[in-house]
Enzyme design. Structure first.
Site, PDB file in Angstrom:
ATOM      1  N   CYS A  99      40.677   5.189 -13.547  1.00  0.00           N
ATOM      2  CA  CYS A  99      41.448   4.027 -12.823  1.00  0.00           C
ATOM      3  C   CYS A  99      40.529   2.856 -13.157  1.00  0.00           C
ATOM      4  CB  CYS A  99      41.262   4.322 -11.482  1.00  0.00           C
ATOM      5  SG  CYS A  99      41.669   2.719 -10.438  1.00  0.00           S
ATOM      6  N   GLU A 100      41.390   1.814 -13.768  1.00  0.00           N
ATOM      7  CA  GLU A 100      40.627   0.486 -14.168  1.00  0.00           C
ATOM      8  C   GLU A 100      40.145  -0.283 -12.875  1.00  0.00           C
ATOM      9  OE1 GLU A 100      44.247  -2.377 -14.936  1.00  0.00           O
ATOM     10  OE2 GLU A 100      43.728  -1.322 -16.640  1.00  0.00           O
ATOM     11  N   HIS A 101      40.498   0.186 -11.860  1.00  0.00           N
ATOM     12  CA  HIS A 101      40.168  -0.904 -10.560  1.00  0.00           C
ATOM     13  C   HIS A 101      39.024  -0.379  -9.980  1.00  0.00           C
ATOM     14  CE1 HIS A 101      44.928  -1.154  -9.826  1.00  0.00           C
ATOM     15  NE2 HIS A 101      44.286  -2.119 -10.911  1.00  0.00           N
ATOM     16  N   HIS A 102      38.500   0.782 -10.275  1.00  0.00           N
ATOM     17  CA  HIS A 102      37.300   1.071  -9.483  1.00  0.00           C
ATOM     18  C   HIS A 102      36.532   1.995 -10.613  1.00  0.00           C
ATOM     19  CE1 HIS A 102      39.905   0.920  -6.065  1.00  0.00           C
ATOM     20  NE2 HIS A 102      38.921   0.242  -5.590  1.00  0.00           N
ATOM     21  N   GLN A 142      48.045   4.651 -13.750  1.00  0.00           N
ATOM     22  CA  GLN A 142      48.877   5.769 -13.900  1.00  0.00           C
ATOM     23  C   GLN A 142      50.320   5.187 -14.548  1.00  0.00           C
ATOM     24  OE1 GLN A 142      48.831   9.075 -11.096  1.00  0.00           O
ATOM     25  NE2 GLN A 142      50.874   9.921 -11.665  1.00  0.00           N
ATOM     26  N   HIS A 170      44.139  10.827  -7.466  1.00  0.00           N
ATOM     27  CA  HIS A 170      43.151   9.601  -7.689  1.00  0.00           C
ATOM     28  C   HIS A 170      41.737   9.904  -6.804  1.00  0.00           C
ATOM     29  CE1 HIS A 170      45.937   7.092 -10.220  1.00  0.00           C
ATOM     30  NE2 HIS A 170      46.846   8.179  -9.884  1.00  0.00           N
ATOM     31  N   CYS A 172      39.747   7.721  -6.337  1.00  0.00           N
ATOM     32  CA  CYS A 172      39.510   6.473  -5.600  1.00  0.00           C
ATOM     33  C   CYS A 172      40.002   6.496  -4.237  1.00  0.00           C
ATOM     34  CB  CYS A 172      39.946   5.162  -6.595  1.00  0.00           C
ATOM     35  SG  CYS A 172      41.808   5.167  -7.054  1.00  0.00           S
TER      36      CYS A 172
END
Length: 210
Positions: A99-102, A142, A170, A172
């Site tokens: 996941c590119e956010h976390h 995703q 996920h 996260c």
């Protein structure tokens, strides 16, 4: 979700001690960043158990993001003239991404199907799994991953239809934030005949969910 444009990066890994060009993996910089992160969270990177952690983490990230340093579509360049006109579907392809956010993993399975074009050309079944793997080995969301895989098949195979479904958990969501382990996210991308024909789409989804 908001997404950024995909970087089209050349192949290459910078040597240890060297400076990586744009789009290459910089081993030295990655190790230094991991060391700084350990300090930032209150750890001592010089204690025995952490001495090689920056190197290990850098090596892991180089593998996890290997899809940044190649062109995933190229694996679909090999085709065979089989005259096949019906659905080709590969189910339950194991998928691991980040996941590119976390920068935390999400994992699950991908189902990839297509109906060949009028020429009847098909690609190797392993190539479908490989294109999933390479697009997954990037910082991702995703939704974008699902579309990238579908669009790669459209570009390279010129099929009459493409369907991609991904089911993933996920971490996260499971290990932080809302903390809901076991929740599964399903995304789909349909192109061509699978978008215009409810019958074809229903047949493919029925095979996927069996």
């Amino acid at each position: 979700m908001t997404s950024v444009d995909d970087a089209q990066s050349p192949n290459g890994v910078a040597p240890v001690g060297g400076h990586a060009a744009a789009g290459e993996f910089d081993q030295e910089r990655a190790e230094a960043a991991v060391r700084e992160l350990l300090i930032a969270v209150g750890e001592d990177p010089d204690r025995q158990g952490l001495l090689r952690t920056p190197t290990r983490v850098a090596n892991a990230y180089r593998e996890m993001f290997a899809g940044l340093y190649t062109e995933p579509d190229e694996v679909l360049a090999t085709v065979f003239d089989e005259g096949h006109q019906e659905l080709v579907l590969v189910k339950d392809i194991p998928m691991y991404s980040t996941c590119e956010h976390h920068l935390v993993a999400f994992r699950g399975v991908a189902h990839v199907g297509y109906i060949p074009g009028e020429s009847g050309q098909v690609t190797g079944l392993s190539k479908l799994a490989r294109v999933v793997d390479l697009y997954a080995k990037r910082p991702q969301v995703q939704e974008r991953l699902t579309s990238q895989i579908a669009d790669a098949l459209v570009r390279r195979l010129n099929p009459r239809g493409v369907i991609v479904v991904i089911e993933a958990e996920h971490l996260c969501m499971a290990m932080r934030g809302i903390r809901k382990p076991g929740a599964t996210t399903t995304t789909s991308a349909v192109r061509g005949l699978f978008k215009t024909s409810a019958v074809s789409r229903g047949e493919a989804l029925d095979l996927i969910t069996r």
